[in-house]
Structure formats: structure tokens, C-alpha cells
Design an enzyme around this catalytic site. Structure first.
Site, mmCIF file in Angstrom:
data_model
loop_
_atom_site.group_PDB
_atom_site.id
_atom_site.type_symbol
_atom_site.label_atom_id
_atom_site.label_comp_id
_atom_site.label_asym_id
_atom_site.label_seq_id
_atom_site.Cartn_x
_atom_site.Cartn_y
_atom_site.Cartn_z
ATOM 1 C CB CYS A 2 42.654 -5.646 -21.230
ATOM 2 S SG CYS A 2 41.381 -4.477 -20.738
ATOM 3 C CB CYS A 5 39.148 -3.748 -23.891
ATOM 4 S SG CYS A 5 40.080 -2.262 -23.430
ATOM 5 N N GLY A 88 46.972 -4.862 -5.253
ATOM 6 C CA GLY A 88 46.187 -6.066 -5.541
ATOM 7 C C GLY A 88 45.387 -5.980 -6.830
ATOM 8 C CG HIS A 95 38.664 -2.452 -12.020
ATOM 9 N ND1 HIS A 95 39.888 -2.731 -12.610
ATOM 10 C CD2 HIS A 95 38.646 -3.162 -10.854
ATOM 11 C CE1 HIS A 95 40.561 -3.568 -11.846
ATOM 12 N NE2 HIS A 95 39.835 -3.839 -10.761
ATOM 13 C CG HIS A 97 36.501 -3.149 -6.608
ATOM 14 N ND1 HIS A 97 36.276 -4.496 -6.850
ATOM 15 C CD2 HIS A 97 37.777 -2.919 -7.038
ATOM 16 C CE1 HIS A 97 37.366 -5.044 -7.389
ATOM 17 N NE2 HIS A 97 38.283 -4.111 -7.509
HETATM 18 P P1 AMP Z 1 41.074 -6.141 -9.061
HETATM 19 O O1 AMP Z 1 41.607 -7.237 -8.201
HETATM 20 O O2 AMP Z 1 40.910 -4.824 -8.355
HETATM 21 O O3 AMP Z 1 41.834 -6.012 -10.360
HETATM 22 O O4 AMP Z 1 39.592 -6.544 -9.410
HETATM 23 C C1 AMP Z 1 39.222 -7.295 -10.515
HETATM 24 C C2 AMP Z 1 37.803 -7.730 -10.283
HETATM 25 O O5 AMP Z 1 37.265 -8.150 -11.530
HETATM 26 C C3 AMP Z 1 37.643 -8.889 -9.308
HETATM 27 O O6 AMP Z 1 36.820 -8.479 -8.218
HETATM 28 C C4 AMP Z 1 36.988 -9.980 -10.158
HETATM 29 O O7 AMP Z 1 36.053 -10.721 -9.430
HETATM 30 C C5 AMP Z 1 36.345 -9.173 -11.267
HETATM 31 N N1 AMP Z 1 36.140 -9.868 -12.526
HETATM 32 C C6 AMP Z 1 37.038 -10.631 -13.205
HETATM 33 N N2 AMP Z 1 36.500 -11.069 -14.356
HETATM 34 C C7 AMP Z 1 35.238 -10.569 -14.415
HETATM 35 C C8 AMP Z 1 34.167 -10.676 -15.364
HETATM 36 N N3 AMP Z 1 34.285 -11.373 -16.509
HETATM 37 N N4 AMP Z 1 32.994 -10.038 -15.096
HETATM 38 C C9 AMP Z 1 32.862 -9.335 -13.943
HETATM 39 N N5 AMP Z 1 33.841 -9.184 -13.016
HETATM 40 C C10 AMP Z 1 34.994 -9.800 -13.243
#
Ligand code: AMP
Length: 118
Positions: A2, A5, A88, A95, A97
């Protein structure tokens, strides 16, 4: 493997703020606040639904350390984890935020009627 990862393995670059054996925190590429950091476990866990209380113990300390590192611990911040479709969640690797650096708004969670679901 993923996306997150790959970030853990440094196959995809990220802007790392704090890292230890178990966790890494890096800047979100699409920030929704002046400070928007993602804190993740290095081990793959799909979402908060699957995380063990034991992992959460150290995850909690790590999130607190990240907030101190970027100096938002005193001014305040928000910790969010999105779970599944309605939550969402776009990236299927647990993760958190960590949002701050300004007074955050609290509005508009759903386009649906908020009355009467339960
Ligand atoms: P979620 O919608 O809670 O799954 O959040 C995924 C988050 O990952 C979003 O806020 C994206 O902006 C962030 N994101 C996606 N790809 C990357 C990346 N390569 N580096 C840093 N953040 C990322």
C-alpha cells in the site's frame, strides 16, 4: 504494497517530522490546515477497526510527541482517523491526521439530514 507502506519503506518520499522503530509522522501532501501531519504505524494495519489496544498505547504517545515537536501542543490541535467508506478513508493503512496551527472549524460533516438516524 500500500501507499503508506511504501512511505515507511522510503520507496515513496515524504517530508518526515518524527520517526521511531514503530511509527512515522510526515506532512500531508494536501494540507487542510496550516499544520497537517499524518502519523502512521510502520506495521500495516487497515484501519482503526483492526488496531490493537497495545499498539494504540504507543501510538498515543507518538501523536503527543509529534504535537510537541511542531509546537501545537499548547495552542491546541485535532486528531482524526477516518474509517471505511462513510468515514471517508481513502488510504487503507491506519493513519491519524494531526491538524492545527489555526483555530479549526467544526462544521459540515454530512450532506445528509442529521436527524433521526438512531
Ligand atoms: P484519508 O482520506 O483519511 O484516507 O486520508 C489520506 C490522506 O493521505 C489525505 O489527506 C491525502 O492528502 C494524504 N496523502 C495521500 N498521498 C500522500 C503522500 N504521498 N504523502 C503524504 N500524504 C498523502
Amino acid at each position: 504494497m500500500c501507499l503508506f507502506c511504501k512511505i515507511v519503506n522510503k520507496e515513496i518520499p515524504s517530508n518526515v517530522i518524527l520517526e521511531n522503530d514503530e511509527f512515522v509522522a510526515f506532512h500531508d501532501v494536501n494540507p487542510k490546515a496550516p499544520v497537517h501531519i499524518l502519523a502512521i504505524p510502520k506495521v500495516h494495519v487497515d484501519s482503526f477497526n483492526e488496531v490493537s489496544p497495545l499498539l494504540m498505547q504507543n501510538m498515543t504517545s507518538f501523536i503527543q510527541d509529534v504535537a510537541k515537536e511542531v509546537k501545537i501542543d499548547k495552542s491546541g490541535y485535532r486528531v482524526i482517523t477516518n474509517i471505511g467508506k462513510d468515514g471517508g478513508q481513502e488510504v487503507k493503512h491506519l493513519h491519524f491526521h494531526i491538524l492545527g496551527g489555526a483555530k479549526l472549524k467544526w462544521e459540515h460533516f454530512s450532506d445528509s439530514d442529521t436527524q433521526g438516524h438512531f
